[in-house]
Design a protein around this motif. Structure first.
Motif, PDB file in Angstrom:
ATOM      1  N   SER A  17       1.769 -10.137   4.505  1.00 24.91           N
ATOM      2  CA  SER A  17       1.431  -8.859   5.143  1.00 24.91           C
ATOM      3  C   SER A  17       2.682  -8.093   5.567  1.00 24.91           C
ATOM      4  O   SER A  17       2.765  -6.872   5.386  1.00 24.91           O
ATOM      5  CB  SER A  17       0.541  -9.096   6.372  1.00 24.91           C
ATOM      6  N   LEU A  18       3.660  -8.808   6.111  1.00 27.81           N
ATOM      7  CA  LEU A  18       4.921  -8.159   6.478  1.00 27.81           C
ATOM      8  C   LEU A  18       5.642  -7.643   5.239  1.00 27.81           C
ATOM      9  O   LEU A  18       6.224  -6.551   5.256  1.00 27.81           O
ATOM     10  CB  LEU A  18       5.826  -9.134   7.238  1.00 27.81           C
ATOM     11  N   ALA A  19       5.600  -8.421   4.147  1.00 25.43           N
ATOM     12  CA  ALA A  19       6.252  -8.004   2.905  1.00 25.43           C
ATOM     13  C   ALA A  19       5.690  -6.672   2.417  1.00 25.43           C
ATOM     14  O   ALA A  19       6.440  -5.785   1.985  1.00 25.43           O
ATOM     15  CB  ALA A  19       6.080  -9.081   1.832  1.00 25.43           C
ATOM     16  N   GLN A  20       4.371  -6.533   2.479  1.00 28.37           N
ATOM     17  CA  GLN A  20       3.752  -5.285   2.028  1.00 28.37           C
ATOM     18  C   GLN A  20       4.164  -4.115   2.917  1.00 28.37           C
ATOM     19  O   GLN A  20       4.452  -3.025   2.415  1.00 28.37           O
ATOM     20  CB  GLN A  20       2.231  -5.420   2.018  1.00 28.37           C
ATOM     21  N   ALA A  21       4.220  -4.339   4.237  1.00 29.64           N
ATOM     22  CA  ALA A  21       4.627  -3.270   5.148  1.00 29.64           C
ATOM     23  C   ALA A  21       6.079  -2.879   4.912  1.00 29.64           C
ATOM     24  O   ALA A  21       6.433  -1.685   4.932  1.00 29.64           O
ATOM     25  CB  ALA A  21       4.410  -3.708   6.602  1.00 29.64           C
ATOM     26  N   ILE A  22       6.945  -3.861   4.687  1.00 36.91           N
ATOM     27  CA  ILE A  22       8.354  -3.579   4.384  1.00 36.91           C
ATOM     28  C   ILE A  22       8.455  -2.755   3.104  1.00 36.91           C
ATOM     29  O   ILE A  22       9.196  -1.766   3.036  1.00 36.91           O
ATOM     30  CB  ILE A  22       9.149  -4.899   4.268  1.00 36.91           C
ATOM     31  N   ALA A  23       7.696  -3.156   2.094  1.00 39.48           N
ATOM     32  CA  ALA A  23       7.706  -2.419   0.828  1.00 39.48           C
ATOM     33  C   ALA A  23       7.236  -0.980   1.032  1.00 39.48           C
ATOM     34  O   ALA A  23       7.805  -0.045   0.463  1.00 39.48           O
ATOM     35  CB  ALA A  23       6.828  -3.127  -0.196  1.00 39.48           C
ATOM     36  N   ASP A  24       6.208  -0.801   1.844  1.00 46.11           N
ATOM     37  CA  ASP A  24       5.709   0.553   2.117  1.00 46.11           C
ATOM     38  C   ASP A  24       6.802   1.415   2.747  1.00 46.11           C
ATOM     39  O   ASP A  24       7.001   2.572   2.357  1.00 46.11           O
ATOM     40  CB  ASP A  24       4.495   0.502   3.044  1.00 46.11           C
ATOM     41  N   GLY A  25       7.510   0.850   3.727  1.00 52.39           N
ATOM     42  CA  GLY A  25       8.580   1.601   4.380  1.00 52.39           C
ATOM     43  C   GLY A  25       9.700   1.954   3.421  1.00 52.39           C
ATOM     44  O   GLY A  25      10.225   3.078   3.441  1.00 52.39           O
ATOM     45  N   ALA A  26      10.070   1.002   2.568  1.00 49.62           N
ATOM     46  CA  ALA A  26      11.142   1.255   1.594  1.00 49.62           C
ATOM     47  C   ALA A  26      10.722   2.303   0.566  1.00 49.62           C
ATOM     48  O   ALA A  26      11.514   3.168   0.183  1.00 49.62           O
ATOM     49  CB  ALA A  26      11.528  -0.048   0.900  1.00 49.62           C
ATOM     50  N   GLN A  27       9.473   2.252   0.132  1.00 49.82           N
ATOM     51  CA  GLN A  27       8.977   3.238  -0.829  1.00 49.82           C
ATOM     52  C   GLN A  27       8.943   4.632  -0.218  1.00 49.82           C
ATOM     53  O   GLN A  27       9.311   5.617  -0.868  1.00 49.82           O
ATOM     54  CB  GLN A  27       7.592   2.838  -1.338  1.00 49.82           C
ATOM     55  N   GLU A  28       8.513   4.724   1.034  1.00 49.61           N
ATOM     56  CA  GLU A  28       8.477   6.016   1.714  1.00 49.61           C
ATOM     57  C   GLU A  28       9.878   6.602   1.850  1.00 49.61           C
ATOM     58  O   GLU A  28      10.043   7.828   1.899  1.00 49.61           O
ATOM     59  CB  GLU A  28       7.821   5.868   3.088  1.00 49.61           C
ATOM     60  N   ALA A  29      10.890   5.727   1.890  1.00 49.46           N
ATOM     61  CA  ALA A  29      12.277   6.185   1.982  1.00 49.46           C
ATOM     62  C   ALA A  29      12.881   6.461   0.604  1.00 49.46           C
ATOM     63  O   ALA A  29      14.072   6.724   0.491  1.00 49.46           O
ATOM     64  CB  ALA A  29      13.119   5.154   2.733  1.00 49.46           C
ATOM     65  N   GLY A  30      12.067   6.365  -0.442  1.00 52.14           N
ATOM     66  CA  GLY A  30      12.513   6.764  -1.770  1.00 52.14           C
ATOM     67  C   GLY A  30      12.967   5.658  -2.695  1.00 52.14           C
ATOM     68  O   GLY A  30      13.490   5.934  -3.777  1.00 52.14           O
ATOM     69  N   ALA A  31      12.750   4.399  -2.319  1.00 55.71           N
ATOM     70  CA  ALA A  31      13.211   3.284  -3.163  1.00 55.71           C
ATOM     71  C   ALA A  31      12.140   2.862  -4.166  1.00 55.71           C
ATOM     72  O   ALA A  31      10.943   3.073  -3.956  1.00 55.71           O
ATOM     73  CB  ALA A  31      13.588   2.092  -2.289  1.00 55.71           C
ATOM     74  N   ASP A  32      12.603   2.244  -5.233  1.00 58.56           N
ATOM     75  CA  ASP A  32      11.747   1.586  -6.215  1.00 58.56           C
ATOM     76  C   ASP A  32      11.650   0.124  -5.779  1.00 58.56           C
ATOM     77  O   ASP A  32      12.661  -0.582  -5.763  1.00 58.56           O
ATOM     78  CB  ASP A  32      12.378   1.703  -7.607  1.00 58.56           C
ATOM     79  N   VAL A  33      10.454  -0.326  -5.395  1.00 55.40           N
ATOM     80  CA  VAL A  33      10.303  -1.623  -4.733  1.00 55.40           C
ATOM     81  C   VAL A  33       9.472  -2.593  -5.573  1.00 55.40           C
ATOM     82  O   VAL A  33       8.422  -2.227  -6.099  1.00 55.40           O
ATOM     83  CB  VAL A  33       9.649  -1.462  -3.345  1.00 55.40           C
ATOM     84  N   THR A  34       9.963  -3.817  -5.655  1.00 60.53           N
ATOM     85  CA  THR A  34       9.220  -4.931  -6.237  1.00 60.53           C
ATOM     86  C   THR A  34       8.972  -5.955  -5.143  1.00 60.53           C
ATOM     87  O   THR A  34       9.886  -6.303  -4.391  1.00 60.53           O
ATOM     88  CB  THR A  34      10.017  -5.602  -7.372  1.00 60.53           C
ATOM     89  N   ILE A  35       7.735  -6.434  -5.039  1.00 64.40           N
ATOM     90  CA  ILE A  35       7.425  -7.544  -4.128  1.00 64.40           C
ATOM     91  C   ILE A  35       7.258  -8.786  -4.994  1.00 64.40           C
ATOM     92  O   ILE A  35       6.486  -8.783  -5.953  1.00 64.40           O
ATOM     93  CB  ILE A  35       6.135  -7.303  -3.328  1.00 64.40           C
ATOM     94  N   GLY A  36       7.988  -9.847  -4.665  1.00 60.72           N
ATOM     95  CA  GLY A  36       7.905 -11.074  -5.443  1.00 60.72           C
ATOM     96  C   GLY A  36       7.899 -12.309  -4.572  1.00 60.72           C
ATOM     97  O   GLY A  36       8.378 -12.280  -3.426  1.00 60.72           O
TER      98      GLY A  36
END
Length: 199
Positions: A17-36
């Motif tokens: 759950s934390l991983a998904q929230a971190i990814a959301d924040g990074a994506q909102e800041a303009g990054a291309d994010v992979t969760i693995g």
């Protein structure tokens, strides 16, 4: 575009759950994010008997692919005050990358969950961050610009060393909204930092 890997191990879904929230924040800041995920090392019968649940939507990552990313945000539950054996095993397999300096200059950060408020969040994050520091990565923490971690009215996670949550002894406690907000804040900060460093 900055490429970020959110790399985690989760037994019961809290770190997921934390991983998904971190990814959301990074994506909102303009990054291309992979969760693995890192590979499960517990025997299948032990994982099943213990009720482990892996998020199959997230691919299993192998060490050599770390070089593809500008930033790596690493999450693990706490096991006796340190990172899980699954995550430790993954980093033990990165010696070849270390020998080549393949991760030097990349951005790194940590996140974790513990059963209790004083169950080892900070020591677990230190044990994650030590791997990243040995690889020459630039560390980003959860600074006090995220004021939610100063809340003393409720039991919450968060520390200067990264995002975190409290799972409860039986794993039944879900991440608090403040914990998820802190995770999004951390993801966005890593994305902004990495973008500046690779510019």
């Amino acid at each position: 575009m900055t490429k970020i890997l959110v790399l985690y191990y989760s037994s019961y879904g809290h770190v997921d759950s934390l991983a998904q929230a971190i990814a959301d924040g990074a994506q909102e800041a303009g990054a291309d994010v992979t969760i693995g995920r890192v590979p499960e090392t517990a025997p299948p019968e032990v994982a099943k008997a213990s009720g482990f649940s892996a998020n199959e939507e997230h691919p299993v990552i192998e060490p050599d692919s770390l070089t593809e990313y500008d930033a790596i945000i690493v999450g693990s539950p706490t096991r006796f005050g340190r990172l899980s054996s699954q995550m430790a095993s993954f980093w033990d397999r990165t010696g070849g990358l270390w020998a080549k300096g393949a991760l030097v200059g990349k951005v790194g950060a940590s996140f974790t969950s513990t059963a209790s408020q004083h169950g080892g969040q900070e020591t677990t994050q230190y044990s994650i961050l030590s791997n990243l520091l040995h690889h020459g990565m630039t560390i980003v923490g959860l600074d006090y610009g995220f004021s939610g971690q100063l809340n003393n009215d409720e039991v919450i996670g968060g520390s200067p060393y990264g995002a975190s949550t409290i799972a409860g002894g039986d794993g039944s406690r879900k991440p608090h909204d403040i914990d998820l907000d802190g995770a999004r804040y951390l993801g966005a900060k890593v994305a902004r930092t990495a973008a500046k460093l690779i510019a």
